[in-house]
Write an enzyme that holds these catalytic residues in place. Sequence first.
Site, mmCIF file in Angstrom:
data_model
loop_
_atom_site.group_PDB
_atom_site.id
_atom_site.type_symbol
_atom_site.label_atom_id
_atom_site.label_comp_id
_atom_site.label_asym_id
_atom_site.label_seq_id
_atom_site.Cartn_x
_atom_site.Cartn_y
_atom_site.Cartn_z
ATOM 1 N N ASP A 309 0.837 -1.196 0.000
ATOM 2 C CA ASP A 309 0.000 0.000 0.000
ATOM 3 C C ASP A 309 0.875 1.250 0.000
ATOM 4 O O ASP A 309 2.092 1.152 -0.217
ATOM 5 C CB ASP A 309 -0.938 -0.020 1.210
ATOM 6 N N HIS A 369 -3.789 5.510 3.956
ATOM 7 C CA HIS A 369 -4.597 4.384 3.499
ATOM 8 C C HIS A 369 -4.087 3.046 4.038
ATOM 9 O O HIS A 369 -4.846 2.226 4.570
ATOM 10 C CB HIS A 369 -4.611 4.394 1.968
ATOM 11 N N SER A 689 -11.281 -1.395 -0.641
ATOM 12 C CA SER A 689 -10.006 -1.320 0.086
ATOM 13 C C SER A 689 -10.097 -1.964 1.456
ATOM 14 O O SER A 689 -9.081 -2.431 1.993
ATOM 15 C CB SER A 689 -9.570 0.144 0.240
#
Length: 861
Positions: A309, A369, A689
């Site tokens: 990520d 994220h 996600s």
Amino acid sequence: MKKRLPPTSDLFKQVLLPFILVIPCLLTLAYASASPDETGNVTEAVFGQKTPFPKGKVKSRPNTPANTAVGQLADKEFYYYRQDGSLVQFSRKDDLHVLVNPPGKVIINTAAPGILSQHANDIYLEKNTAFTHELVFTPKSPVNRDKLFADMQEIAGTGAFISPVLQADKHKASPEIAVSRGIIVHLVESTHETEGLAVLQNHPEIMTITPLRFSNREYQLTLGDDVADAAAVFRLTRELAQLDFIQWAEPLLLAPPVSMGFMPNDPLFPEQWHLHNTGQNGALPDADIDAPEGWEISQGNNTVIAIIDDSIQTSHPDLPIWHNPGESGDGKELNGLDDDGNGYIDDYQGWDFFSRDNDPSPNASSEIHGTAVAGVAGARGNNGQGVTGSAVNAEILPLRWGYDCTDLANTLRYAGKYADVASNSWSVGGCENTLDSAIADVVNGTISGARRGNKGVPLLFATGNDASGWVKFNLANLTAGEHVFEWVFSNDTDITQGYNTVWLDDITWPGGEVSNFENAITGTTPAGFNTTGDSAWTVVQDGVHARGAVGKSIKAGNISSNQSTHLHTTRNIPAGELSYWVWVSSEMNYDYFKFYVDGSLTHQYTPGQYGHHNAVAYPASNPDTIAVGASTDGAISGLEERAYYSQFGPELDVVAPSSNQNQRITTTDRVAASGYSTGEYTSNFGGTSAATPLVAGVVADLIAFDPNLTAASIREVLHSTAEKIGPYPYVNGRNDYYGHGRINLFHALQSLDNDGDLIPDSTDTDDDDDGMPDTWEEANGLNKNFAADADEDADGDGLTNVEEYQHGTHPHMPDSDNDGMDDKDELDAGHDPTNPVDGMMNDDARKILPIIVELLLREFK
């Protein structure tokens, strides 16, 4: 003086012959004194013989306050009353049925092959159920159910019974029950017990009466075959409860206990509805992955989940970060050397493939994220802080992605070398040759020195969040009173792009009333609205264009060049804010969506083919990856469905719970003001996600339980155990909206342990715990997954299959050593049933015996 013995003939006549003649009589008497019932078992307590039911013993049912509720039952047949008069009612669970075992026997596994051989095209088997010792099925349509049920009961044997699967309420979280052919009663204290039992004994539908052990005045009544179905059992229960000597009566229910599962002590766990959904914020209970139930079996111990990520905050207190054993200890972490020789210096906690250093932590405030993704998969559970991941005890391998094809490929291969599973909540618009090659290496297990050897590492990828063009518009400060609201879609003169239409949904009026069109009839303009222009607005339900993805919306009519279509409503509203969601798919800057209030234009929108990418994104579309979409909590429509944003198509493997219009996902957050929220955790994460790492944690749990699983077999487990959610049909087990269904950790783990002994099938030498090794059963034509075949006598030689194994004989050969004597006879005679040599003596004995008999008969004459 010595006594003389009688001659041989006298000895035979006086002693041996009477003894020989008496033996059969004694055996007959002994057998008769222990005569079994019709099922082959000697009954423990049966009161007397059946006589005609005495008239006048049963009073008519009085009216009770509870009776008024009967007309309101969903299934009016399945109810009875507690002793206080309150109602107990049940509803069918879909069209599921249970083939209930005959009393005192577990023969369903034995009967299942015969049932399937005759009725494979008539039933669907259901394996994911609380009934672990019964055959659970759904009849296919069309089928003659009466004949089907009669055939199945005949194959299963005397006393078998078919019941619908019932639940105490309509929520899936309610435990499953079934009904057997029996009733439990409690006699009132003032009754002479023998008199009451005599009445029950004479009831034409009651076969046997057995006292409950260590109880006072409680009895189990076994019903006859003329009690044909579950409704009849409930009917008779209600009738018996009205007898003046019975305090209460209750059907003999099959009620498998449901484990509450492992509940971690993390304080935010109650908010993690995707793991354990109890109806938080109005959600549909059990719209989750059954994590607590699965954690009773596996919690991901000793597994590594790679998170690829934007970055992962390695210092987060709730993220257990992996340490490279080749770069850890004795100061190796920061000695500036490539101690393990893998080409990455000091990569003791992963790697940053963008900056090309050993710190995959965030470098910019926008990099939030990956930390949230990592928490969904593997936040440390049961540590008294924060949240838990779907793998409670796994470790996180943090990998910060690079931006070019080589960096991305290197990231994947690094994960393939050091991790058990890799979660990828991202997509790219190129690099397909390079990434396809890396994906194949990782999944097929061709990376040298990989942690999983040649078994391969599953690569999970998010399908993407652009399946929707929904945009929300708000209009504040509306005044109280009556207003005219109008939505308009219009075309220009030439070019047509996209779907050339508009969808409208979830209009929230001042005061809170919502128009979501769920109760409207498709193909019509809903009540309270009217339509004008060149084509009518109508309600649609197509599985794509609705805020609930499965629910309904209202769609503009089909128009052509220089045409328009209008939707109107007049409302008397309080002061406040109005909002609505709209999806426009048309020519950008030339075809218009407009909204008017009392003739004044308030919104104008011409986005073109706005964000409408239904297809599964790449690399999730690569056939070697596992493509993960998102599902909802079921709050809006009362049904789990595809999240409206979740991209879908033929490449989709499974879906997992994630954010929706009702609530989002609670997980770890970057410890800084720049995170999704302030603090170390957030409840504002979601999308595919979040769905993808949720499944990655599930895969870690599977691998922890059975390390022998390959990447390919893990995919098959996920497919075969996913729950079939949503209203759209599954063809050959899947559809394009949900793939194979919504992931379920508990079901997936159950599928790896056929006998429930917490030993994976791949290493369990006796998978059904029947005393016969799987290899022996397979070699001898028996079923290694059916424990009941241990008690069968396949060759009729008097030895059960398990006894054949214990004595080394063949279960399909009554005379295993081919010496002329059956195996059981040899054992009874003290011979070896596997040694043909001792059969020679047996042959001689058979030759001599007729001669001896002839001599004895001559003497007798």
